[in-house]
Scaffold this active site. Structure first.
Site, PDB file in Angstrom:
ATOM      1  N   HIS A  78      15.948 -62.074 -32.982  1.00 44.93           N
ATOM      2  CA  HIS A  78      14.679 -61.478 -33.457  1.00 44.93           C
ATOM      3  C   HIS A  78      14.143 -60.451 -32.453  1.00 44.93           C
ATOM      4  O   HIS A  78      12.936 -60.352 -32.231  1.00 44.93           O
ATOM      5  CB  HIS A  78      13.612 -62.559 -33.688  1.00 44.93           C
ATOM      6  CG  HIS A  78      13.939 -63.509 -34.786  1.00 44.93           C
ATOM      7  ND1 HIS A  78      13.467 -63.360 -36.074  1.00 44.93           N
ATOM      8  CD2 HIS A  78      14.698 -64.623 -34.809  1.00 44.93           C
ATOM      9  CE1 HIS A  78      13.909 -64.346 -36.832  1.00 44.93           C
ATOM     10  NE2 HIS A  78      14.663 -65.131 -36.087  1.00 44.93           N
ATOM     11  N   ASN A  98      10.740 -67.533 -41.573  1.00 45.52           N
ATOM     12  CA  ASN A  98      11.573 -66.412 -42.013  1.00 45.52           C
ATOM     13  C   ASN A  98      11.188 -66.043 -43.444  1.00 45.52           C
ATOM     14  O   ASN A  98      10.429 -66.773 -44.098  1.00 45.52           O
ATOM     15  CB  ASN A  98      13.056 -66.804 -41.986  1.00 45.52           C
ATOM     16  CG  ASN A  98      13.656 -66.734 -40.592  1.00 45.52           C
ATOM     17  OD1 ASN A  98      13.081 -66.153 -39.676  1.00 45.52           O
ATOM     18  ND2 ASN A  98      14.829 -67.320 -40.436  1.00 45.52           N
TER      19      ASN A  98
HETATM   20  C1  HEM Z   1      14.524 -72.505 -39.569  1.00 42.36           C
HETATM   21  C2  HEM Z   1      15.190 -71.873 -38.669  1.00 42.36           C
HETATM   22  C3  HEM Z   1      14.617 -70.775 -37.825  1.00 42.36           C
HETATM   23  C4  HEM Z   1      13.665 -69.855 -38.098  1.00 42.36           C
HETATM   24  C5  HEM Z   1      12.880 -69.706 -39.368  1.00 42.36           C
HETATM   25  C6  HEM Z   1      13.478 -69.050 -36.925  1.00 42.36           C
HETATM   26  C7  HEM Z   1      12.560 -68.024 -36.807  1.00 42.36           C
HETATM   27  C8  HEM Z   1      12.348 -67.278 -35.682  1.00 42.36           C
HETATM   28  C9  HEM Z   1      11.449 -66.166 -35.564  1.00 42.36           C
HETATM   29  C10 HEM Z   1      10.560 -65.661 -36.652  1.00 42.36           C
HETATM   30  C11 HEM Z   1      11.567 -65.681 -34.318  1.00 42.36           C
HETATM   31  C12 HEM Z   1      10.837 -64.471 -33.771  1.00 42.36           C
HETATM   32  C13 HEM Z   1       9.590 -64.872 -33.076  1.00 42.36           C
HETATM   33  C14 HEM Z   1       8.828 -63.663 -32.664  1.00 42.36           C
HETATM   34  O1  HEM Z   1       8.457 -62.863 -33.539  1.00 42.36           O
HETATM   35  O2  HEM Z   1       8.576 -63.500 -31.454  1.00 42.36           O
HETATM   36  C15 HEM Z   1      12.514 -66.473 -33.630  1.00 42.36           C
HETATM   37  C16 HEM Z   1      12.890 -66.280 -32.332  1.00 42.36           C
HETATM   38  C17 HEM Z   1      13.687 -67.135 -31.678  1.00 42.36           C
HETATM   39  N1  HEM Z   1      14.330 -68.235 -32.220  1.00 42.36           N
HETATM   40 FE1  HEM Z   1      14.280 -68.894 -34.046  1.00 42.36          FE
HETATM   41  N2  HEM Z   1      14.324 -69.487 -35.952  1.00 42.36           N
HETATM   42  C18 HEM Z   1      15.031 -70.563 -36.467  1.00 42.36           C
HETATM   43  C19 HEM Z   1      15.926 -71.329 -35.834  1.00 42.36           C
HETATM   44  C20 HEM Z   1      16.084 -71.322 -34.505  1.00 42.36           C
HETATM   45  C21 HEM Z   1      16.797 -72.301 -33.763  1.00 42.36           C
HETATM   46  C22 HEM Z   1      17.500 -73.513 -34.347  1.00 42.36           C
HETATM   47  C23 HEM Z   1      16.704 -71.940 -32.468  1.00 42.36           C
HETATM   48  C24 HEM Z   1      17.257 -72.617 -31.251  1.00 42.36           C
HETATM   49  C25 HEM Z   1      17.698 -73.826 -31.180  1.00 42.36           C
HETATM   50  C26 HEM Z   1      15.938 -70.718 -32.391  1.00 42.36           C
HETATM   51  C27 HEM Z   1      15.683 -70.023 -31.254  1.00 42.36           C
HETATM   52  C28 HEM Z   1      14.971 -68.866 -31.183  1.00 42.36           C
HETATM   53  C29 HEM Z   1      14.768 -68.130 -29.966  1.00 42.36           C
HETATM   54  C30 HEM Z   1      15.320 -68.500 -28.604  1.00 42.36           C
HETATM   55  C31 HEM Z   1      13.950 -67.038 -30.276  1.00 42.36           C
HETATM   56  C32 HEM Z   1      13.427 -65.967 -29.338  1.00 42.36           C
HETATM   57  C33 HEM Z   1      12.022 -66.373 -28.954  1.00 42.36           C
HETATM   58  C34 HEM Z   1      11.400 -65.479 -27.927  1.00 42.36           C
HETATM   59  O3  HEM Z   1      12.123 -64.914 -27.102  1.00 42.36           O
HETATM   60  O4  HEM Z   1      10.167 -65.376 -27.932  1.00 42.36           O
HETATM   61  N3  HEM Z   1      15.562 -70.394 -33.650  1.00 42.36           N
HETATM   62  N4  HEM Z   1      12.996 -67.453 -34.480  1.00 42.36           N
END
Ligand code: HEM
Length: 711
Positions: free
Chosen positions: A83, A156
């Site tokens: 993202h 999402n």
């Molecule tokens: C239902 C499943 C998931 C959805 C809907 C989702 C959604 C998101 C969204 C919207 C962001 C962006 C946040 C922003 O705008 O700053 C994000 C970032 C991220 N997601 Fe997910 N994600 C999912 C699953 C996962 C899983 C399973 C992991 C890890 C085990 C993960 C790890 C991360 C990480 C590390 C970031 C970067 C956050 C940052 O650097 O601030 N995500 N995710």
């Protein structure tokens, strides 16, 4: 006229509490602000470094030169691991339907409050500089700055996920990112690794359908749904739990680009979605979403043929309706992208009293991962960054760390302490208490048995699509797999498709010479009434907020467009004039309109619809100027992308003969020929405006045959 920029006034209400807080950090720098070093010394020259002689060596003592270069050297922080590319905006949330008796969370029970809000939209796969219109899920990370703390729904635009367990997330991301040996392709899953991963993980079959569908190429952030994906809990005053899934539904409807348009936009305007959101908010056309909940009583948890803890499954709305409870409005663009978008840090674990998590294993991993990654991205004190600060009072015993900026006078940073500083709060007075869940089991690497069924909802999704949408899924799969070079990968994908629908698998295989389709599998043929973007029950069709390119040249007839343009602005739609150059374009009777775009610097892909305005019939030179390749291409391309195309006066003949021969006939009066709205004589303009606006509201003319058009 160029769109007016709406000035947002900051009030003393709770809804503006975040903006009042942010104001304290916003700097008003102008010609009266002298340039200084970071330590405040006024600078006399910032253009030439201090040198020993005008042709001699540069000297180390020049602290201004050293500071300037050194700070620049450290400007970059790591981009988000996923993202990375996003756009954010502030706004407010107003609850209209209280969930009294279901939760104690004030944000969900007090309809008198307006709560400050923030949303960051993103693509998942691409890096910070990648294009907006790629095929990818979109992040919809929302934050409500409630009186009881920040509540983040980090969702999402697709309600399910590729995997069921967070331990698989590093594998998934390593597979879908560009391949490691050459870092190709950027921001897309059209490669062997992504499809290899999906074929080896049947759990991704459902999400794969959504990603192949038009959902993965949204028209704009304003036209996207958002989903919390996981099942959460709401808790009442007695600690009783109700399961809940969160939905954001856009007032403008859920609509998408077409693939050819998305591909072109990636080059023509890589910022297409970011720009759209920014422009709409600047113009005062504030996007809105309904917050909806699907509620399932604790005792009904096992009444479904899927597990509520499995994030690869939806709760079909046919089984549990979505109840809309509040409205989110985005009404303020950030002033500074880095501090207000790049440094925002969401986490699924940011919930408030009256809520809790379910035991979804994907959610458990996310609750850990976000905080962890943010420590390396923006440092351990990231909650102090203004965009991340709660608007309610907050006080912790956390101490020190890089970039700590708070000087705490309290001398005890532990609990309990002799001063009773920072006392804890009992749940009846608003303290967070987790759900008292009865847990009983053997410690093992296992999921519940319903986690092992992967195909039913993938079939449900495909079956529920209109014919057009199914065709789009087929084309998307053909495109993606044609970019895979290993037959084994293509074969495995087609075999999986065959488990969803035999005709689908056959159609995809036709474009892949080395692949065979197995015999038909077992199909349940069930449909949901809610999943299609063309005929889904909760879909909205409106012309509001749509952008229309109105093409004019010097000498156009003002009366052909004046009433139509006013009618569009009243919707309100965004009317954008396109001319041979930017700036005023004069009509035959002396009025001017302001062209924001030129034939050369814009493409039809920038607009939801296009309209070509004619000149007085006697003016033959106008038609000569219209013999312009860009103009003709714009008409043909908009037609091919199944948009509403309009022409008035002598441009009707131009459209019928020069651009779309055989597809359009010349008509004196208003005619709608499968979304091509024409009138040589527009009369008062009222009927033309209505027909044209109704066409735009339909989003696209799916019944128009465009197979013979090359544009
Ligand atoms: C239902 C499943 C998931 C959805 C809907 C989702 C959604 C998101 C969204 C919207 C962001 C962006 C946040 C922003 O705008 O700053 C994000 C970032 C991220 N997601 Fe997910 N994600 C999912 C699953 C996962 C899983 C399973 C992991 C890890 C085990 C993960 C790890 C991360 C990480 C590390 C970031 C970067 C956050 C940052 O650097 O601030 N995500 N995710």
């Amino acid at each position: 006229m160029a769109a007016a920029v709406v000035e947002k006034v900051i009030n003393t209400t709770m809804g503006d509490a975040k903006q009042r807080q942010m104001e304290g950090y916003r700097l008003e720098e102008n010609s009266k602000t002298p340039l200084t070093t970071y330590f405040g010394a006024k600078v006399e020259n910032t253009d030439i470094a201090l040198r020993a002689g005008s042709r001699g060596p540069t000297v180390l003592e020049d602290f201004h030169n050293r500071e300037k270069i050194s700070h620049f050297d450290h400007e970059r922080i790591p981009e988000r691991v996923v993202h990375a590319r996003g756009a954010g905006a502030f706004g407010e949330f107003k609850l209209h339907t209280a969930l009294t008796g279901i939760t104690t969370a004030k944000i969900l029970t007090d309809t008198s409050k307006i709560t400050p809000a923030y949303v960051r939209f993103s693509t998942v796969n691409g890096s910070r500089g990648s294009a907006d219109s790629v095929r990818d899920p979109r992040g919809f990370a929302s934050r409500l700055y409630t009186e009881e703390g920040n509540w983040d729904i980090v969702g999402n635009n697709i309600p399910v996920f590729f995997i069921q367990d967070a331990i698989k997330f590093p594998d998934l991301v390593h597979a879908v990112k560009p391949e490691p040996h050459n870092e190709i392709p950027q921001a897309q899953t059209a490669h062997d690794n992504a499809w290899d991963f999906m074929s080896l993980h049947p759990q991704s079959t459902h999400m794969q359908q959504w990603v192949l569908s038009d959902r993965a190429i949204p028209r704009s952030f304003r036209h996207m749904q958002g989903f919390g994906v996981h099942t959460f809990r709401l808790l009442d005053a007695d600690g009783k739990s109700t399961f809940v899934k969160f939905h954001w539904t856009p007032h403008l409807g859920t609509h998408s680009l077409v693939w050819d348009e998305a591909l072109k936009l990636a080059g023509q305007d890589p910022d297409f979605h970011r720009r759209d959101l920014y422009d709409a908010i600047e113009a005062g056309s504030y996007p809105k979403w309904e917050l909806g909940v699907q509620l399932v009583k604790e005792e009904d948890e096992h009444n479904f043929d899927f597990d509520l803890l499995d994030s690869t499954k939806i709760i079909p709305e046919d089984l549990v309706p979505v109840k809309n409870i509040g409205t989110l409005t985005l009404n303020r663009n950030p002033d500074d992208y880095f501090t207000e978008v790049e440094e925002v840090a969401f986490c699924t674990s940011h919930i408030v009293p009256g809520m809790d998590f379910s035991s979804d294993p994907l959610l458990a991993g996310r609750n850990f991962s976000y905080f962890d990654t943010q420590i390396s991205r923006i440092g351990v004190n990231f909650p102090d960054i203004p965009v991340n600060k709660p608007v309610c009072p907050f006080a912790t015993n956390l101490s020190d760390g890089h970039m700590q900026t708070q000087s705490k006078k309290n001398r005890t940073r532990y609990h309990p302490n002799r001063h009773d500083a920072l006392p804890v709060t009992a749940p009846q007075h608003g303290g967070f208490r987790p759900y008292a869940e009865v847990v009983n089991g053997i410690k093992e690497r296992m999921h519940g048995p319903k986690f092992n069924e992967f195909i039913n909802q993938a079939q449900l999704f495909y079956n529920s699509m209109s014919e057009t949408e199914q065709q789009h899924i087929i084309s998307a799969a053909q495109f993606e797999l044609s970019k895979c070079f290993e037959t084994q990968v293509q074969q495995a994908a087609v075999e999986r498709f065959n488990m969803i629908n035999h005709e689908f698998a056959k159609a995809v295989a036709e474009s892949l010479t080395s692949v065979t389709v197995p015999a038909p599998a077992k199909y349940h043929n069930q449909k949901s009434a809610f999943l299609s973007q063309v005929n889904g029950k909760s879909q909205t069709f409106t012309a509001e907020g749509r952008k229309v390119g109105v093409y004019v040249m010097e000498g156009f007839e003002y009366s052909q467009i004046a009433a139509i343009s006013a009618a569009m602005q009243a919707v309100p739609m965004m009317v954008k004039y396109v001319g041979p150059g930017t700036g005023p374009v004069k009509s035959s009777s002396g009025e001017t309109v302001t062209a924001e775009f030129t034939f050369e610097n814009s493409r039809s892909t920038y607009f939801d619809a296009v309209l070509f305005v004619g000149s007085p019939a006697s003016d033959q030179s106008y038609l000569k100027s219209a013999k312009n390749g860009r103009l003709i291409h714009a008409a043909r391309e908009a037609f091919m992308h199944q948009k509403t195309v309009g022409a008035t006066g002598n441009m009707v003949g131009w459209l019928a003969t020069m651009c779309l021969p055989g597809d359009v006939q010349v008509s004196q009066d208003v005619q709608d020929q499968t979304g091509v709205v024409t009138a040589v004589n527009v009369g008062s303009g009222a009927q033309f405006a209505k027909t044209f606006i109704d066409g735009v509201a339909k989003h696209r003319v799916w019944e128009r045959d465009v197979s013979h058009i090359a544009a």
